[in-house]
Design an enzyme around this catalytic site. Structure first.
Site, PDB file in Angstrom:
ATOM      1  N   PHE A 152      25.275  26.674  44.747  1.00  0.00           N
ATOM      2  CA  PHE A 152      26.116  25.392  45.082  1.00  0.00           C
ATOM      3  C   PHE A 152      25.497  24.423  44.160  1.00  0.00           C
ATOM      4  CE2 PHE A 152      22.727  24.179  47.663  1.00  0.00           C
ATOM      5  CZ  PHE A 152      22.469  22.620  47.396  1.00  0.00           C
ATOM      6  N   LYS A 176      31.712  34.881  40.992  1.00  0.00           N
ATOM      7  CA  LYS A 176      32.025  34.293  42.002  1.00  0.00           C
ATOM      8  C   LYS A 176      31.588  33.098  42.042  1.00  0.00           C
ATOM      9  CE  LYS A 176      30.192  34.262  46.352  1.00  0.00           C
ATOM     10  NZ  LYS A 176      30.078  32.841  45.939  1.00  0.00           N
ATOM     11  N   SER A 229      19.087  31.752  45.464  1.00  0.00           N
ATOM     12  CA  SER A 229      17.907  32.110  46.960  1.00  0.00           C
ATOM     13  C   SER A 229      17.146  33.765  45.965  1.00  0.00           C
ATOM     14  CB  SER A 229      17.629  31.732  48.059  1.00  0.00           C
ATOM     15  OG  SER A 229      18.955  32.764  48.077  1.00  0.00           O
ATOM     16  N   CYS A 284      15.966  23.931  40.982  1.00  0.00           N
ATOM     17  CA  CYS A 284      15.088  24.857  41.105  1.00  0.00           C
ATOM     18  C   CYS A 284      14.075  24.981  40.058  1.00  0.00           C
ATOM     19  CB  CYS A 284      16.009  26.045  40.154  1.00  0.00           C
ATOM     20  SG  CYS A 284      16.237  25.766  38.810  1.00  0.00           S
ATOM     21  N   GLU A 386      10.443  26.677  50.508  1.00  0.00           N
ATOM     22  CA  GLU A 386      11.239  25.948  49.605  1.00  0.00           C
ATOM     23  C   GLU A 386      12.410  24.679  50.491  1.00  0.00           C
ATOM     24  OE1 GLU A 386      14.482  27.971  47.502  1.00  0.00           O
ATOM     25  OE2 GLU A 386      14.933  26.212  45.582  1.00  0.00           O
TER      26      GLU A 386
HETATM   27  P1  NAD Z   1      22.185  31.556  48.182  1.00  0.00           P
HETATM   28  O1  NAD Z   1      21.502  31.968  47.649  1.00  0.00           O
HETATM   29  O2  NAD Z   1      22.394  31.106  49.614  1.00  0.00           O
HETATM   30  O3  NAD Z   1      23.932  31.786  47.287  1.00  0.00           O
HETATM   31  C1  NAD Z   1      23.432  32.025  46.301  1.00  0.00           C
HETATM   32  C2  NAD Z   1      25.055  32.487  45.856  1.00  0.00           C
HETATM   33  O4  NAD Z   1      24.827  34.070  46.460  1.00  0.00           O
HETATM   34  C3  NAD Z   1      26.270  32.403  46.733  1.00  0.00           C
HETATM   35  O5  NAD Z   1      27.662  32.382  46.082  1.00  0.00           O
HETATM   36  C4  NAD Z   1      26.737  32.841  48.140  1.00  0.00           C
HETATM   37  O6  NAD Z   1      27.741  33.474  48.232  1.00  0.00           O
HETATM   38  C5  NAD Z   1      26.172  34.124  47.512  1.00  0.00           C
HETATM   39  N1  NAD Z   1      25.257  34.976  48.378  1.00  0.00           N
HETATM   40  C6  NAD Z   1      24.804  34.638  49.347  1.00  0.00           C
HETATM   41  N2  NAD Z   1      23.679  35.647  50.175  1.00  0.00           N
HETATM   42  C7  NAD Z   1      24.576  36.521  49.526  1.00  0.00           C
HETATM   43  C8  NAD Z   1      24.138  38.108  49.708  1.00  0.00           C
HETATM   44  N3  NAD Z   1      23.361  38.480  50.746  1.00  0.00           N
HETATM   45  N4  NAD Z   1      24.400  38.889  48.975  1.00  0.00           N
HETATM   46  C9  NAD Z   1      25.197  38.799  47.427  1.00  0.00           C
HETATM   47  N5  NAD Z   1      25.838  36.815  47.501  1.00  0.00           N
HETATM   48  C10 NAD Z   1      25.292  36.854  48.318  1.00  0.00           C
HETATM   49  O7  NAD Z   1      21.575  29.948  47.341  1.00  0.00           O
HETATM   50  P2  NAD Z   1      22.534  28.523  47.315  1.00  0.00           P
HETATM   51  O8  NAD Z   1      21.844  27.812  48.580  1.00  0.00           O
HETATM   52  O9  NAD Z   1      23.546  28.567  47.545  1.00  0.00           O
HETATM   53  O10 NAD Z   1      21.520  27.703  46.116  1.00  0.00           O
HETATM   54  C11 NAD Z   1      19.922  27.421  45.873  1.00  0.00           C
HETATM   55  C12 NAD Z   1      19.136  28.148  45.745  1.00  0.00           C
HETATM   56  O11 NAD Z   1      19.538  28.692  44.136  1.00  0.00           O
HETATM   57  C13 NAD Z   1      17.919  27.906  46.039  1.00  0.00           C
HETATM   58  O12 NAD Z   1      16.844  28.394  46.437  1.00  0.00           O
HETATM   59  C14 NAD Z   1      17.643  27.506  44.765  1.00  0.00           C
HETATM   60  O13 NAD Z   1      16.000  27.468  44.527  1.00  0.00           O
HETATM   61  C15 NAD Z   1      17.752  28.506  44.076  1.00  0.00           C
HETATM   62  N6  NAD Z   1      18.132  28.217  42.309  1.00  0.00           N
HETATM   63  C16 NAD Z   1      17.392  29.152  41.519  1.00  0.00           C
HETATM   64  C17 NAD Z   1      17.363  28.497  40.257  1.00  0.00           C
HETATM   65  C18 NAD Z   1      16.909  29.437  39.270  1.00  0.00           C
HETATM   66  O14 NAD Z   1      16.958  29.052  37.871  1.00  0.00           O
HETATM   67  N7  NAD Z   1      16.425  30.291  39.231  1.00  0.00           N
HETATM   68  C19 NAD Z   1      18.294  27.162  39.528  1.00  0.00           C
HETATM   69  C20 NAD Z   1      19.430  26.788  40.770  1.00  0.00           C
HETATM   70  C21 NAD Z   1      18.946  27.546  42.136  1.00  0.00           C
END
Ligand code: NAD
Length: 509
Positions: A152, A176, A229, A284, A386
């Protein structure tokens, strides 16, 4: 009551809202108001998008590279011309402060600029004369349909990391977005239609994990990429691994900042405010654990708390405030829970961001103010996990070595920064900090688009990173050919020649 904006899928150039699907509400986190609905697309819809991308692939791949680059240049120009509109979309549904939203779009424009170098970045290799009349050549070829999933908190950046390089190198794409921040892609996809990108080259499907899970055993999908995540990255790695698909998976983070005795104090405080409270800590590369040496501890704490108290909070679209809300009520609850955990673990809460003073008529928004814990020890959950909010954990450390040890022991390894003017400390930190991205007197150590972006350990599942040559490597495959040059007029070329043994060894090995 009107549901507000209906977020639509884009499949094969057609905007579609699947009326029969369940929907989730889309909120403006600054006000708590519902502003729209997002469809929870089914696997069947996701398959249609993959089918469209697969159908578009042969002619897109065959499109001459300079012509493909024309489209990337057009994306660059379209984003520059529509920067404000794109930034407003991010500030509305993701509630990133408008100035940071503009910064995010500007960074994506730089990434698109990097993608304009694909004709150089995807050049292969040749080696001439590996045996008599035999040459070797490596080409970087596209693979087909790639699929991508966004978190997000960076709706534009993640589009930039995946799509320009994927399509520039000749692949087609299904994307997506997060259902918490889909507005940017609605605007961006309209721009892609307006520049005349052929139908099916980029498709967007909204929904949750079911959309992603349908990709794993779809034979038309060559690979999946995610920024999200760590648990999500691991789940996707498993699905892709089972089905032999490529994956590029950037995960979660918990970043350290080390303030040494010679840290330039004004710069240090200014960078912590930006890094710790920017995007309300939902980055992140946000600093989260701050290690401070005893020599400057008291002055540092006084300055940090004083500056943190001055942070103004309100609607992300208001340019005069410093910090907007977090993404949802669920996120507020999670952050409050971590504040309780910190108190139970024995840390001292010297600045409490619960129930902050919010400017304007935004009382129903999802706000958490700057929060600071001291007396934090590395084994506390607030130092290990986190939190993804504007919460800083201050850890008193003896020296650079003990901090490097803490960084090494941590399961995540996205970024880390040091503030110092000492070359020895600088070089030691760069060499030994067990993370993927390092900042020196820089609070947010985001590498330039030509350089790889990504962590190590739990922050990166697998090896592939975004940006620059690394991204080009992910979205292409090396194909190696061994070419014997035969002169049609030279009959002896088909018979045994003195050089034949060289040829044989080269071909056999
Ligand atoms: P999230 O992992 O909950 O969701 C990310 C995406 O994955 C969403 O589109 C979601 O619908 C999808 N998703 C969720 N569970 C899934 C599953 N089991 N299988 C397949 N798809 C699934 O993350 P969030 O809350 O949207 O974003 C925040 C997280 O992203 C934090 O942990 C942050 O550190 C990380 N992040 C990392 C970076 C990086 O460069 N490493 C950059 C931005 C955000």
């Amino acid at each position: 009551m009107s549901q507000g904006i209906k977020i639509k899928n884009l499949i094969n150039g057609e905007w579609l809202f699947p009326e029969w699907c369940d929907v989730v509400p889309l909120y403006n986190p600054s006000t708590g108001e519902q502003i729209g609905v997002v469809p929870l697309s089914t696997p069947e819809i996701s398959n249609q998008a993959v089918e469209a991308a697969a159908a578009a692939y042969p002619s897109w791949r065959a499109t001459p590279l300079p012509k493909r680059m024309d489209y990337i240049f057009k994306i660059y120009n379209a984003m520059k011309e529509n920067l404000e509109d794109l930034a407003q979309a991010i500030a509305l549904d993701q509630a990133k402060h408008i100035s940071e939203a503009r910064g995010e779009v500007s960074r994506v424009i730089e990434i698109v600029q990097m993608a304009c170098s694909i004709p150089t970045l995807m050049q292969g290799e040749t080696i001439q004369g590996i045996a008599h009349n035999i040459n070797g050549r490596v080409i970087k070829a596209p693979l087909g349909v790639f699929c991508g999933v966004a978190p997000f908190n960076f709706p534009a950046l993640v589009f930039g990391w995946f799509i320009p390089v994927a399509i520039g190198t000749g692949n087609t794409f299904v994307y997506k977005p997060s259902s918490e921040s889909p507005l940017f892609m609605q605007k961006m996809m309209q721009l892609l239609i307006d520049i005349g990108l052929p139908d099916g080259v980029v498709n967007v499907v909204h929904g949750e994990r079911e959309v992603v899970e349908s990709w794993y055993d779809n034979d038309d999908v060559a690979g999946v990429c995610l920024v999200g995540s760590t648990p999500t990255a691991k789940a996707i790695a498993e699905g892709c691994g089972r089905n032999g698909k490529k994956s590029m998976l950037l995960g979660g983070a918990k970043n350290f900042l080390l303030a040494m005795e010679d840290a330039p104090m004004d710069l240090l405080i200014e960078n912590i405010l930006m890094s710790g409270y920017g995007s309300a800590g939902q980055r992140c590369l946000a600093v989260s654990n701050i290690a401070v040496v005893p020599e400057i501890y008291d002055e540092f704490m006084e300055r940090l708390v004083e500056a943190s108290k001055k942070i103004t909070i309100g609607n992300a679209l208001n340019p005069d405030i410093d910090m907007g809300p977090v993404i949802s009520q669920k996120a507020v609850d999670r952050i409050h829970n971590y504040i309780e955990i910190g108190l139970t673990e024995g840390a001292t809460l010297i600045l409490d961001g619960r129930n902050p003073n919010v400017l304007g008529e935004n009382k129903n928004g999802y706000y958490v103010g700057p929060t600071i814990f001291t007396d934090v020890t590395p084994c506390m959950r607030i130092a290990k996990e986190e939190i993804f909010g504007p919460v800083l954990s201050i850890i008193k450390v003896g020296c650079i070595d003990s901090t490097l040890e803490l960084i090494k022991e941590h399961k995540l390894g996205n970024g880390a920064c040091i503030f110092t003017q000492n070359t020895f400390y600088t070089e030691k930190f760069i060499n030994e900090a067990d993370v993927g991205m390092i900042g020196v007197n820089v609070g947010i150590c985001a590498p330039h688009p030509f350089l790889p972006f990504g962590g190590i350990k739990g922050s990166l599942v697998g090896n592939n990173k975004v940006q620059g040559k690394d991204a080009v490597d992910f979205f292409t495959q090396n194909k190696t050919s061994t070419i014997r040059i035969v002169n049609p007029k030279d009959e002896s070329a088909t018979t045994t020649t003195p050089n034949n043994s060289g040829v044989r060894s080269c071909v056999a090995s």
